[in-house]
Design a protein around this motif. Structure first.
Motif, mmCIF file in Angstrom:
data_model
loop_
_atom_site.group_PDB
_atom_site.id
_atom_site.type_symbol
_atom_site.label_atom_id
_atom_site.label_comp_id
_atom_site.label_asym_id
_atom_site.label_seq_id
_atom_site.Cartn_x
_atom_site.Cartn_y
_atom_site.Cartn_z
ATOM 1 N N PHE A 126 36.950 33.402 48.002
ATOM 2 C CA PHE A 126 36.918 34.650 47.243
ATOM 3 C C PHE A 126 38.058 35.587 47.628
ATOM 4 N N ALA A 127 38.892 35.164 48.592
ATOM 5 C CA ALA A 127 40.022 35.982 49.041
ATOM 6 C C ALA A 127 39.585 37.386 49.432
ATOM 7 N N VAL A 128 38.522 37.473 50.234
ATOM 8 C CA VAL A 128 37.997 38.766 50.664
ATOM 9 C C VAL A 128 38.973 39.404 51.653
ATOM 10 N N PRO A 129 39.416 40.631 51.402
ATOM 11 C CA PRO A 129 40.298 41.311 52.362
ATOM 12 C C PRO A 129 39.638 41.393 53.735
ATOM 13 N N ARG A 130 40.398 41.160 54.770
ATOM 14 C CA ARG A 130 39.821 41.090 56.110
ATOM 15 C C ARG A 130 39.152 42.393 56.532
ATOM 16 N N THR A 161 32.176 43.376 41.189
ATOM 17 C CA THR A 161 33.414 42.991 41.869
ATOM 18 C C THR A 161 33.235 41.651 42.589
ATOM 19 N N PRO A 162 34.334 40.996 42.941
ATOM 20 C CA PRO A 162 34.223 39.752 43.717
ATOM 21 C C PRO A 162 33.499 39.929 45.045
ATOM 22 N N LEU A 163 33.489 41.162 45.578
ATOM 23 C CA LEU A 163 32.773 41.411 46.825
ATOM 24 C C LEU A 163 31.273 41.169 46.636
ATOM 25 N N MET A 164 30.741 41.565 45.475
ATOM 26 C CA MET A 164 29.329 41.319 45.186
ATOM 27 C C MET A 164 29.062 39.821 45.063
#
Length: 346
Positions: A93-97, A191-194
């Motif tokens: 998901f390329a979650v920002p660190r 959002t992709p975070l969800m």
């Protein structure tokens, strides 16, 4: 082991307070923990877990203390194995660190709630149906086989549930800071975070399927099962950042866990035979000649397997082309995650 309602209440209250503190002290402000910060907090949580086990041994007897340590070590090893999947999900998901702490925190809370529910169900079944030990034992043997020889890898971010979520909910292609819902042209989008949190929640259900029967194979004390799971999950967030690169080097951890699950599965079947009540097995009479595996042996065996799997993995990936390749893959994966703060993989 007699645990009063007051002790249960205090334990649950302290557990909730811990996660509330974690959120406000570390997670609410987005940041990537340094190695030093992750190491200090990981050491603290492991120290508290060991101290709690000593307390159980002193006040309730070292038989129960041994059951706690065996359960904690098993759950901790399984939790580290789970970090592989968390790393895959974060990268996919390329979650920002800087936002990974938030996702991990929510995922860990979901895991604890799910395990709590599984523990309640498992304790009820064990108390009323002795034959459930056969079921748990067979399940662990199947899981051990899949852990050791399962070669098919699936992407948890592209499973049926995630495809259904994408069809039902409008999903944005970009992150909006740490928000789960954003507005684009006046419309609400997930959002992709969800999606990341939902994916971790789904895989947490799978994690509970192997972890709860495994620890019930080591102890029938519900209090020990819960506290061992709670302490195993505490500090998992910091451990993720501390050994993120090291995870790629634990190439024999899966095989080690397979041996542990198979051992506990056999132990459960032996216990089921020892307390047998099934009418078609020995006429419904217990097979008292079947030995019970003592807890000291279980603890020693589990500790030895974890140690051998870890040392063998580190030796296998030390230097050489494979070690260099692994390091490069880790660095490349971290770079992709950092670059993916404003996009997701299609």
């Amino acid at each position: 082991m007699d645990v009063s309602p007051l002790v249960w209440t205090i334990t649950l209250a302290v557990t909730v307070a811990f996660f509330v503190y974690e959120f406000f002290a570390h997670v609410r402000t987005p940041h990537e923990p340094s190695i030093g910060e992750a190491a200090r907090w990981s050491a603290l949580y492991i120290g508290l877990a060991l101290l709690f086990g000593v307390g159980i041994g002193v006040f309730s007897g070292w038989g129960y203390g041994g059951e706690y340590f065996a359960g904690y070590l098993t759950e901790k090893a399984l939790s580290i194995d789970n970090l592989f999947v968390f790393l895959l999900i974060m990268t996919s998901f390329a979650v920002p660190r800087v936002h990974q702490q938030k996702v991990l925190m929510i995922g860990i809370v979901i895991a604890l709630v799910l395990r709590g529910a599984f523990i309640a169900v498992g304790a009820t079944l064990i108390e009323n149906l002795s034959w459930v030990f056969y079921v748990f034992g067979a399940l662990l043997l199947v899981l051990a086989w899949r852990q050791a020889f399962g070669s098919e890898e699936s992407d948890p971010t592209d499973g049926r549930i995630m495809r259904l979520v994408r069809r039902v909910l409008p999903v944005s292609e970009e992150y909006d800071g740490g928000r789960f819902v954003t507005r684009i042209d006046g419309r609400r989008f997930v959002t992709p975070l969800m999606l990341t949190v939902l994916t971790i929640g789904v895989v947490d259900v799978v994690f509970a399927v192997d972890s709860i029967p495994a620890i019930f194979g080591l102890t029938e004390q519900t209090y020990i099962v819960f506290t061992a799971n709670a302490f195993a999950l505490m500090g998992l967030r910091q451990l993720y950042f501390l050994i993120g690169g090291l995870l790629q080097r634990l190439v024999y951890l899966a095989q080690g866990l397979a041996i542990i699950l198979a051992f506990i599965g056999v132990k459960l079947v032996m216990h089921a035979l020892h307390v047998n009540e099934l009418p078609f097995v020995n006429g419904g009479q217990p097979l008292l000649w079947v030995p019970e595996v003592p807890i000291w042996f279980s603890l020693s065996f589990i500790g030895l397997v974890v140690a051998i799997a870890t040392v063998a993995s580190l030796l296998r990936t030390r230097g050489g082309t494979e070690g260099a390749s692994t390091s490069a893959e880790v660095e490349q994966g971290d770079a992709e995650v950092d670059r993916g703060s404003e996009r997701t993989r299609s």
